[in-house]
Write a protein that holds these residues in place. Structure first.
Motif: not given
Ligand SMILES: N[C@@H](CCC(=O)N[C@@H](CS)C(=O)NCC(=O)O)C(=O)O
Length: 218
Positions: A13-24
């Motif tokens: 569910y955590s779309s905001w978490s996904m963003r930096p996780w993807m970038a890293l």
């Protein structure tokens, strides 16, 4: 250099978490992940250990704490300039920042109506005018970026950038809620969904068993 720790919410569910996780992950930057399930009696207390804002994602780096997904990725771009998390050219970089900020600050109708839920079977829901307006604007952004700056690869600015990380959860919403989109939009969605980072996130997400009822839309 101190080690990086990214504190995130449920992958489903955590779309905001996904963003930096993807970038890293796409940039190949090593980090330790700490996952705090959202919407449980313990969530607030567990998150407050890491973040003054009481929300995830949060990046911990030695004595430095950075919250807000976009600020975290800006910090990463400064720490790792050689990974080119923003496009190299000034003009492309300005537009990448503009569209990343447009996502961060906007598209509330789409975000409210279609929460990220990677486990949800693909199925359409009725769309309000406002949601359709958000979808049209996002399709235009992707098209404009790809046309003007996308020649060097399949991402918005050719190679993967923070702008792609910002829109990755939107890709999942278009997919999950079977939103009708143009062929070029679908092609970009496939680009994101075929990254190893996205696949790894989704594989972990679908194995989770926590349920956030507010994000279950039928
Ligand atoms: N603007 C913030 C939004 C962060 C946010 O809303 N995170 C949600 C999870 S995706 C959260 O922490 N929810 C828990 C809560 O509000 O208690 C960002 O970009 O990082």
């Amino acid at each position: 250099m101190s080690k990086l720790q990214l504190v995130i919410g449920n992958k489903n569910y955590s779309s905001w978490s996904m963003r930096p996780w993807m970038a890293l992950t796409v940039a190949g930057i090593p980090f330790r992940e700490t996952l705090i399930p959202l919407d449980t009696p313990e969530t607030a207390a567990l998150v407050s250990v890491h973040s003054p804002a009481g929300r995830v994602p949060v990046l911990r780096h030695g004595r430095q704490t950075v919250w807000e997904s976009l600020a975290i990725m800006e910090y990463l771009a400064e720490l790792f300039p050689e990974r080119h998390l923003w496009p190299k050219a000034v003009s492309a970089r300005a537009i990448a920042r503009a569209v990343a900020n447009e996502m961060h600050a906007g598209f509330g109708a789409l975000r409210n109506a279609c929460p990220m839920n990677l486990r949800r079977p693909r199925k359409p829901i009725p769309m309000s005018e406002q949601v359709l307006k958000d979808v049209a604007r996002i399709e235009q952004i992707w098209r404009d970026c790809r046309t003007a700056y996308g020649k060097g690869g399949k991402f918005l600015f050719g190679r993967f950038s923070i702008a792609d990380a910002m829109y990755a959860p939107v890709v999942t919403r278009f997919d999950t809620y079977a939103i009708p989109v143009a062929d070029d939009t679908r092609a970009y969605m496939h680009t994101i969904m075929n990254t190893e980072a996205f696949t790894a996130w989704r594989e972990a997400a679908v194995k989770e068993t926590w349920i956030v009822h507010a994000d279950e839309v039928d």
